[in-house]
Write a protein that holds these residues in place. Structure first.
Motif, PDB file in Angstrom:
ATOM      1  N   ASP A 174      -7.546  -2.507  -4.425  1.00  0.00           N
ATOM      2  CA  ASP A 174      -7.276  -1.726  -3.210  1.00  0.00           C
ATOM      3  C   ASP A 174      -8.569  -1.162  -2.626  1.00  0.00           C
ATOM      4  O   ASP A 174      -8.776  -1.169  -1.409  1.00  0.00           O
ATOM      5  CB  ASP A 174      -6.314  -0.573  -3.513  1.00  0.00           C
ATOM      6  N   ALA A 175      -9.434  -0.653  -3.504  1.00  0.00           N
ATOM      7  CA  ALA A 175     -10.716  -0.104  -3.049  1.00  0.00           C
ATOM      8  C   ALA A 175     -11.570  -1.197  -2.414  1.00  0.00           C
ATOM      9  O   ALA A 175     -12.204  -0.969  -1.375  1.00  0.00           O
ATOM     10  CB  ALA A 175     -11.452   0.552  -4.221  1.00  0.00           C
ATOM     11  N   ALA A 224       0.822  -1.207   0.000  1.00  0.00           N
ATOM     12  CA  ALA A 224       0.000   0.000   0.000  1.00  0.00           C
ATOM     13  C   ALA A 224       0.860   1.262   0.000  1.00  0.00           C
ATOM     14  O   ALA A 224       1.823   1.371   0.759  1.00  0.00           O
ATOM     15  CB  ALA A 224      -0.917   0.000   1.217  1.00  0.00           C
ATOM     16  N   TRP A 235      -3.621  11.769  -2.768  1.00  0.00           N
ATOM     17  CA  TRP A 235      -3.703  10.403  -2.289  1.00  0.00           C
ATOM     18  C   TRP A 235      -2.921   9.526  -3.257  1.00  0.00           C
ATOM     19  O   TRP A 235      -3.061   9.683  -4.467  1.00  0.00           O
ATOM     20  CB  TRP A 235      -5.173   9.968  -2.235  1.00  0.00           C
ATOM     21  N   PHE A 266     -13.686  -1.972   6.007  1.00  0.00           N
ATOM     22  CA  PHE A 266     -14.557  -1.003   6.661  1.00  0.00           C
ATOM     23  C   PHE A 266     -15.919  -1.637   6.969  1.00  0.00           C
ATOM     24  O   PHE A 266     -16.411  -1.561   8.093  1.00  0.00           O
ATOM     25  CB  PHE A 266     -14.731   0.240   5.790  1.00  0.00           C
ATOM     26  N   VAL A 281     -12.527  -8.266   0.483  1.00  0.00           N
ATOM     27  CA  VAL A 281     -11.120  -8.243   0.890  1.00  0.00           C
ATOM     28  C   VAL A 281     -10.350  -9.372   0.191  1.00  0.00           C
ATOM     29  O   VAL A 281      -9.261  -9.155  -0.352  1.00  0.00           O
ATOM     30  CB  VAL A 281     -10.979  -8.354   2.426  1.00  0.00           C
ATOM     31  N   THR A 288     -10.152  -2.029   1.074  1.00  0.00           N
ATOM     32  CA  THR A 288     -10.443  -0.960   2.036  1.00  0.00           C
ATOM     33  C   THR A 288     -11.917  -0.939   2.422  1.00  0.00           C
ATOM     34  O   THR A 288     -12.266  -0.906   3.612  1.00  0.00           O
ATOM     35  CB  THR A 288     -10.031   0.405   1.449  1.00  0.00           C
TER      36      THR A 288
END
Length: 146
Positions: free
Chosen positions: A130-131, A48, A123, A138, A93, A134
């Motif tokens: 990756d999105a 990351a 950013w 969350f 994920v 994340t």
């Protein structure tokens, strides 16, 4: 468990499709929303935000190995999870981890292309995998709160 695997499969497919198409047709940089959003071509050999990028080939193998260990943990968590939303989140994920691991395995680095900035704040570029990682984390942690 079916929803976990289906979600992971959809994320891997969309991530791979986006990387394949954009790596071929995208110029080095395309401004989409001036001052806010660009599409870029970035090869990230690290994790990351480009961290640990200096480890080279050994690092690539370590990152792939860690992704595989993480996938085992995600499958184990999903098997014990009763809530459908949590299984979807864990699938996001897992799919993101698989997508980036595949990129590392086949190309030696992860292809990032989403580039957001606002004035002097920038950013690091990222991708759909990756999105998914994340957002999946969350949503999973949010579900644990309830």
């Amino acid at each position: 468990m079916r929803i976990f695997f289906l979600t992971a499969l959809v994320v891997v497919f969309l991530d791979g499709l986006s990387k394949s198409l954009l790596s071929k047709v995208l110029p080095w940089k395309m401004v989409v929303i001036p001052g806010v959003f660009n599409l870029v071509k970035v090869r990230n050999p690290g994790v990351a935000f480009g961290l640990l990028a200096t480890f080279g080939e050994k690092g690539r193998l370590v990152f792939i190995g860690l992704a595989l260990v993480g996938l085992v943990v995600l499958v184990w968590l999903a098997r014990s999870e009763k809530k459908r939303g949590s299984q979807i989140a864990l699938g996001m994920v897992a799919g993101g981890a698989l997508g980036n691991a595949w990129d590392r395995f086949t190309h030696g680095a992860v292809f990032d292309f989403l580039d957001f900035h606002l004035g002097p704040y920038h950013w690091p570029a990222f991708n759909l995998a990756d999105a998914a990682i994340t957002l999946g984390l969350f949503f999973y942690l949010w579900g644990l709160k309830k």
